[in-house]
Write an enzyme that holds these catalytic residues in place. Structure first.
Site, PDB file in Angstrom:
ATOM      1  N   ARG A  40      53.285  46.159  47.625  1.00 15.67           N
ATOM      2  CA  ARG A  40      52.801  46.100  46.244  1.00 15.67           C
ATOM      3  C   ARG A  40      52.895  47.499  45.648  1.00 15.67           C
ATOM      4  O   ARG A  40      52.296  48.437  46.191  1.00 15.67           O
ATOM      5  CB  ARG A  40      51.344  45.622  46.281  1.00 15.67           C
ATOM      6  CG  ARG A  40      50.670  45.443  44.943  1.00 15.67           C
ATOM      7  CD  ARG A  40      49.279  44.849  45.184  1.00 15.67           C
ATOM      8  NE  ARG A  40      48.692  44.335  43.970  1.00 15.67           N
ATOM      9  CZ  ARG A  40      47.867  45.018  43.198  1.00 15.67           C
ATOM     10  NH1 ARG A  40      47.519  46.247  43.517  1.00 15.67           N
ATOM     11  NH2 ARG A  40      47.378  44.462  42.104  1.00 15.67           N
ATOM     12  N   SER A 108      49.826  34.048  42.231  1.00 13.43           N
ATOM     13  CA  SER A 108      48.396  34.346  42.102  1.00 13.43           C
ATOM     14  C   SER A 108      47.756  33.434  41.073  1.00 13.43           C
ATOM     15  O   SER A 108      48.315  33.235  39.989  1.00 13.43           O
ATOM     16  CB  SER A 108      48.186  35.778  41.587  1.00 13.43           C
ATOM     17  OG  SER A 108      48.501  36.719  42.553  1.00 13.43           O
ATOM     18  N   LYS A 137      42.050  46.085  42.891  1.00 11.14           N
ATOM     19  CA  LYS A 137      42.887  45.690  41.765  1.00 11.14           C
ATOM     20  C   LYS A 137      42.259  46.205  40.484  1.00 11.14           C
ATOM     21  O   LYS A 137      41.037  46.099  40.309  1.00 11.14           O
ATOM     22  CB  LYS A 137      42.956  44.157  41.734  1.00 11.14           C
ATOM     23  CG  LYS A 137      43.869  43.603  40.673  1.00 11.14           C
ATOM     24  CD  LYS A 137      43.830  42.094  40.661  1.00 11.14           C
ATOM     25  CE  LYS A 137      44.895  41.585  39.707  1.00 11.14           C
ATOM     26  NZ  LYS A 137      44.835  40.144  39.544  1.00 11.14           N
TER      27      LYS A 137
HETATM   28  N1  3NM Z   1      44.737  40.443  43.693  1.00 11.27           N
HETATM   29  P1  3NM Z   1      40.945  44.136  48.490  1.00 11.27           P
HETATM   30  S1  3NM Z   1      42.259  40.685  44.065  1.00 11.27           S
HETATM   31  C1  3NM Z   1      45.724  42.494  44.660  1.00 11.27           C
HETATM   32  O1  3NM Z   1      42.346  38.176  42.419  1.00 11.27           O
HETATM   33  C2  3NM Z   1      44.585  41.638  44.339  1.00 11.27           C
HETATM   34  O2  3NM Z   1      44.483  37.920  42.592  1.00 11.27           O
HETATM   35  C3  3NM Z   1      43.589  39.827  43.470  1.00 11.27           C
HETATM   36  O3  3NM Z   1      42.121  44.068  47.404  1.00 11.27           O
HETATM   37  C4  3NM Z   1      43.451  38.551  42.765  1.00 11.27           C
HETATM   38  O4  3NM Z   1      41.389  43.386  49.676  1.00 11.27           O
HETATM   39  C5  3NM Z   1      43.253  41.911  44.647  1.00 11.27           C
HETATM   40  O5  3NM Z   1      40.826  45.607  48.747  1.00 11.27           O
HETATM   41  C6  3NM Z   1      42.765  43.114  45.360  1.00 11.27           C
HETATM   42  O6  3NM Z   1      39.720  43.571  47.851  1.00 11.27           O
HETATM   43  C7  3NM Z   1      42.525  42.871  46.825  1.00 11.27           C
END
Ligand code: 3NM
Length: 204
Positions: A40, A108, A137
């Site tokens: 990413r 997503s 994010k």
């Molecule tokens: N997408 P972590 S939340 C890249 O809701 C991403 O679609 C999300 O990071 C979504 O594992 C997110 O550190 C961040 O919480 C995930």
């Protein structure tokens, strides 16, 4: 798709001051047993992203399925196994036109309306999140919680990937709520090999 990997590690290029640290982390994750990894990079230019993607493929490509975030062109150029798109990227139909039928396509979603729509596409898996509050994010959507995972599970038979704030302490609850897989950024960064081993042991 037979069985979807339960751990989906995401390498976010912005977390690494030097690319070499990202490659090292990837190799530690591999040593820890991961089989699915997303690259990413929300701020890199195409040339830099392609170089980094190719290097990840060179180091991990035979044992790990590699998924490119957002960029269908770079997924193909780097010889990746899949593409992951968000709600504001190329549509699943548009993505398919670029990547063809063989690469994995993930999308997503952040609420049940988006999930229902994604279920009608050719996506190979659907991500739902954020499940918990996340710092991984910028401008995350509202959290959907474990209840959101349960609802999502009831709405699709595609592999369901949960994302957002998932760590070793809460991952079992997410799988129990119906996710096939947990996608993780922060909790696989600090001690990647041990973290991957812990996740796989807890989930296995
Ligand atoms: N997408 P972590 S939340 C890249 O809701 C991403 O679609 C999300 O990071 C979504 O594992 C997110 O550190 C961040 O919480 C995930």
């Amino acid at each position: 798709m037979n069985s979807f990997p339960q751990l989906y590690a995401i390498l976010d290029a912005s977390l690494f001051p030097q690319a070499e640290l990202m490659f090292d982390t990837a190799e530690h994750l591999l040593a820890g047993g991961i089989t699915l990894l997303q690259y990413r990079n929300k701020s890199g230019n195409a040339a830099e992203m392609l170089e980094q993607a190719k290097e990840l493929k060179r180091r991990l490509g035979n044992s790990v399925k590699l998924v490119m975030n957002d960029r269908a062109d770079l997924a193909l150029a780097a010889g990746f196994d899949g593409l992951h798109v968000g709600q504001e990227d190329l549509s699943p139909a548009g993505s398919r036109k670029v990547i063809g039928e063989c690469l994995w396509l993930g999308i997503s979603t952040h609420n049940m309306a988006q999930l229902r729509e994604a279920d009608l596409t050719s996506a190979d898996y659907i991500a739902i999140g954020p499940v918990f509050p996340t710092s991984g994010k910028a401008n995350p959507d509202p959290v959907v919680g474990l209840q959101g995972v349960r609802e999502a599970r009831a709405l699709t038979r595609k592999p369901l990937v949960a994302i957002g704030g998932i760590n070793r302490a809460n991952c079992r609850s997410v799988i129990k709520a119906g996710a096939d897989s947990v996608a993780v950024i922060s909790d696989v960064m600090r001690e990647p090999q041990k973290s991957a081993e812990d996740f796989l042991r807890i989930l296995g």
